[in-house]
Design a protein around this motif. Sequence first.
Motif, PDB file in Angstrom:
ATOM      1  N   LYS A  91      58.897  -5.057  43.285  1.00  0.00           N
ATOM      2  CA  LYS A  91      60.105  -5.631  43.872  1.00  0.00           C
ATOM      3  C   LYS A  91      59.793  -7.060  44.301  1.00  0.00           C
ATOM      4  CE  LYS A  91      61.455  -1.188  45.882  1.00  0.00           C
ATOM      5  NZ  LYS A  91      61.770  -0.439  47.106  1.00  0.00           N
ATOM      6  N   SER A 141      55.535   4.983  43.191  1.00  0.00           N
ATOM      7  CA  SER A 141      56.769   5.671  43.544  1.00  0.00           C
ATOM      8  C   SER A 141      56.729   7.094  43.012  1.00  0.00           C
ATOM      9  CB  SER A 141      57.939   4.901  42.918  1.00  0.00           C
ATOM     10  OG  SER A 141      59.167   5.384  43.387  1.00  0.00           O
ATOM     11  N   GLU A 199      73.312   3.999  47.465  1.00  0.00           N
ATOM     12  CA  GLU A 199      71.955   3.676  47.017  1.00  0.00           C
ATOM     13  C   GLU A 199      71.213   3.093  48.199  1.00  0.00           C
ATOM     14  OE1 GLU A 199      71.823   1.342  43.385  1.00  0.00           O
ATOM     15  OE2 GLU A 199      73.602   2.422  42.722  1.00  0.00           O
ATOM     16  N   GLN A 248      63.289   5.501  48.635  1.00  0.00           N
ATOM     17  CA  GLN A 248      64.368   4.905  47.863  1.00  0.00           C
ATOM     18  C   GLN A 248      65.072   5.996  47.080  1.00  0.00           C
ATOM     19  OE1 GLN A 248      63.277   1.438  45.617  1.00  0.00           O
ATOM     20  NE2 GLN A 248      65.317   1.182  44.746  1.00  0.00           N
ATOM     21  N   GLU A 250      68.290  -0.989  53.392  1.00  0.00           N
ATOM     22  CA  GLU A 250      69.370  -1.556  52.591  1.00  0.00           C
ATOM     23  C   GLU A 250      70.200  -0.428  51.999  1.00  0.00           C
ATOM     24  OE1 GLU A 250      66.155  -4.598  50.712  1.00  0.00           O
ATOM     25  OE2 GLU A 250      68.051  -4.433  49.616  1.00  0.00           O
ATOM     26  N   GLY A 308      57.901   3.603  51.963  1.00  0.00           N
ATOM     27  CA  GLY A 308      59.343   3.498  51.779  1.00  0.00           C
ATOM     28  C   GLY A 308      59.951   4.743  51.168  1.00  0.00           C
ATOM     29  N   TRP A 344      65.353  11.383  45.663  1.00  0.00           N
ATOM     30  CA  TRP A 344      64.582  10.457  46.493  1.00  0.00           C
ATOM     31  C   TRP A 344      63.156  10.265  45.997  1.00  0.00           C
ATOM     32  CZ3 TRP A 344      67.092   7.608  49.959  1.00  0.00           C
ATOM     33  CH2 TRP A 344      68.326   8.085  50.427  1.00  0.00           C
ATOM     34  N   GLN A 357      57.730   5.829  48.340  1.00  0.00           N
ATOM     35  CA  GLN A 357      57.056   4.659  47.778  1.00  0.00           C
ATOM     36  C   GLN A 357      55.969   4.177  48.716  1.00  0.00           C
ATOM     37  OE1 GLN A 357      60.499   2.110  46.984  1.00  0.00           O
ATOM     38  NE2 GLN A 357      60.705   3.072  44.961  1.00  0.00           N
ATOM     39  N   GLN A 409      63.956  -6.032  41.014  1.00  0.00           N
ATOM     40  CA  GLN A 409      63.043  -4.893  41.038  1.00  0.00           C
ATOM     41  C   GLN A 409      62.905  -4.325  39.632  1.00  0.00           C
ATOM     42  OE1 GLN A 409      64.431  -1.425  43.173  1.00  0.00           O
ATOM     43  NE2 GLN A 409      66.572  -1.983  42.910  1.00  0.00           N
ATOM     44  N   ASP A 466      67.532   1.949  50.128  1.00  0.00           N
ATOM     45  CA  ASP A 466      66.130   1.547  50.032  1.00  0.00           C
ATOM     46  C   ASP A 466      65.665   1.258  51.452  1.00  0.00           C
ATOM     47  OD1 ASP A 466      63.673   0.516  49.535  1.00  0.00           O
ATOM     48  OD2 ASP A 466      64.338  -1.098  48.205  1.00  0.00           O
ATOM     49  N   TRP A 496      56.342   0.640  40.760  1.00  0.00           N
ATOM     50  CA  TRP A 496      57.607  -0.020  41.092  1.00  0.00           C
ATOM     51  C   TRP A 496      57.289  -1.389  41.694  1.00  0.00           C
ATOM     52  CZ3 TRP A 496      62.004   3.722  41.551  1.00  0.00           C
ATOM     53  CH2 TRP A 496      63.247   3.085  41.626  1.00  0.00           C
TER      54      TRP A 496
END
Lengths: 591, 315
Positions: B147, B168, B206, B198, B224, B196, B175, B178, B134, B208, B145
């Motif tokens: 990925k 993002s 951390e 993240q 994740e 999202g 936070w 996204q 990413q 996501d 952003w």
Amino acid sequence: MNGYSDLLKTHRFSRRSLLGGMSVGAALASTPSWARGGNIAQDQPIRVGFDELRGDVIDLSVGSGRRIVEGRRSMGVAVNGTVPGPLVRLREGQNVRLNVTNQLKVDTSIHWHGLLVPFQFDGVPGISFPGIAPGETFAYEFPIRQSGTYWYHSHSGLQEQQGHYAPLIIEPKDGEPVKVDRDYILLLSEFTPLNPYFIMSRLRTGEGYFNRQLSSWTDKYPMNAAERRMWAEMRMMPTDIADVSAPTYTYLANGRGPKEGMEYLFRAGERIRLRLINGGAMTFFNVRIPRLPMTVIAADGQNVRPVEVDELQIATAETYDVIIEPGNAEAYAIVCESMDRSGMALAMLASRPGARAQVPALRDPPLLTMADMGMNHDEESGHGDHSSMDHGTAPKASSHDMAGMSMRDTSLLPPDVEIGPGLDMVSMAPVDKTGDPGLGLRDVPHRVLNYRMLSALEPNKDVREPSRLLELHLTGNMERYMWSFDGRMFTSLDDEPLRFAWNERVRVKLVNNTMMAHPIHLHGMFFEVVNGQTPAHQPRKNVLVVQPGASASFDLTANEPGDWAFHCHLLYHMHGGMMQVVTVVGPGEGS
Amino acid sequence: MKSSFFIGIGLTALILPSAAFAQHAGHEGHGEPTETASPAHVNADDPHAGHGSMDHSAMDEDVSPGPLSETPAPPEAGSGPPRAADQIWGTDMMAHARHKEHGKHGNFPVLWVQADRFEAQLRQGNNSFLWDLQGYYGNPTSKLWLKSEGEGEFGEGVEDAEIQALWSKAVDPFWDLQLGVRQDVAGPSTTHAVVGLQGLAPYMFEVDAALFLSHRGDVTARIEGELEQRITQRLILQPRAELVLSAQDVPQLDIGSGIDKVELGVRLRYEIIREFAPYVGVEQTWHVGNGADFLRAKGKDPSTTNYVVGIRFWF
């Protein structure tokens, strides 16, 4: 009374000039002609240490070159071919013209730190003047209206980190009030082999990137598991004392690393004035001379009533003048630990060239405490039942103490603070901590300077009650590396300056909603620190440290018209947004 | 030695108002002037004494508390932007200088690229590879952003790969929201809209998390989480968990409705420099529900244990 004869004997040889000491070997080396000012080519090595310039017309030239400190190399920015740049020595009452030639490929500038100047000669690009373009010579011209220990540095980009800083001393027109045998400068700073823009970028992208003292499973920090969990829960790091430190930095004394033999000669019984200048970009130094007390006689260039201490913390951009009287020892070590104790700048007081005193080992790194978050129950009273909070000496607060508490209760903020992602913490109960000697020095077993011990020697001229209060909140987000005043980051297009009417007397209260100490610097004027002294004796300063989670106030008489920079003097905090413009309307200019 | 110091103090005193010196003399040896503030200044009638915002020490008793609440600047302070220098150096010159400084202070952008996992996965039978990259470009609160994740078996090429392009925006200190698109570039070509979140959760997780809506109308989600446990300054243990959820069966992507996949792993890395760290680790993947059946039908094992060797790098 034999002090008199000693004084007379030593007077002859020691007053020859005000030198920043000398290093072994370098003392005898002749200065190459290119280093005397004027042209320095791009690939020339930059010389360590500084020459002295005085007079009504002074020529300065800003160029780049190679620097080597203790075997580590980098490109540097030098004034007249040296780092630090030449000592500019002036006399109160004179007029001076300073011609600054830019030999860099980018714009440069010189800001005369602490000097009372017409605002257009204050040297901040975009605020006081357009900056000095490559190849251009800019003439600063102003009368000298003060005396004391000051310094000058670039206000362009991150050149200050690269070596663009130098001492500036002004002799009082009526002679020094304190007679000394020797008068030395100790300018503290940092060297790094890294490009400062790389440092700035890593501060934004890599959390704790430069910190080699992070908490870990194998550290020796006095924290229990509950405390460690609490810090993790808050997404904060108790080891966040300095954003950039050793080994990224080698700490410098007059441009020399600790192994490079910076020394000051003395004879037993002499009185020595040591002018401490913190020309670092990011470092607070804890200065002490084991076995030798220091009597502080001036702060930020302004005389204070003498006060004897064993150690003092000098924040970035502050200056302190101290008197020391070395005894019969062969040598004394001037130990200048970085606040996070990752390294030290070092100099020796030597009774003969090469004499060395034992250097104490670095002390254990300090940790932030709950008090640094603004949890200040009984903080100052010292007899409360919340023993965990007292004095902030140890982080004993358990997670139980955190129950029901918000790290970011924005209802505590006044409405003019912008609440957004750039604000990661709100100090819960910010109290005035001008009595705090600084992180790591709260529990040392000897006398340490704090702001409440400072008292102006010459009474302040304006002792009016402030007519209004201006409360400013220091705000930030460590994770994103955003820094701001009142939640708003500076751009020089900022159209909302802090405005003051002519001769207005204002109390400015700074509230620190972050867990870092910020040395806040006002250009162009002295303010008086509200430290418990009577208005006539509140000490005049131009840098005020606001301790983590705490507040600090100053009284300002707005009597220097124009636009002035007002910012955190941690270079990467200023660059990261913690900067503002102060506008003082001239007499008769108001609406 | 000491005597010469006192001579100095004596000389100093000659030029001082005697009162000031007297007060100083009273402090000699204490180093705490504030403790000896003259009682003559204490105003017992002062309603603010001891009750002000800074009532935590005796020092406040002999100084005024100052104004207690904030008030706006008087009209004489003027209004409008700070432009004093325009009068001296010219409006154009200063506008140019301000423009040059703009973007350098505060909200300037940075570039960041990271391979969090870049590894070989070793197990009995087939060994595979995996990347998880990413990067962003932008200022602290607004970024572009990108990925990419993908995997495949050595010798058989890429099996599964995706690229995401997201805008993002910081919505909280920790936070980012996204929004963007995801394109699956290996396997059945699929385009997804992405929403999202993240950032960094309490206890330094951390996280996501993203919701995907495919062009075929399928809704899936992926969460994740990672934690960094520093053993020493350079040796770091990184537990990691991943959960894939689906609102429906998506047979062509081997996804079953409900919880589709659970992945638990731990990686131990050594940071040679902060930006470059080789690691070893172990990871367990379980496909469950219908998803597991889809895999079994293809002759694949829905539960796999991998030993991983890789490098984590960023710049």
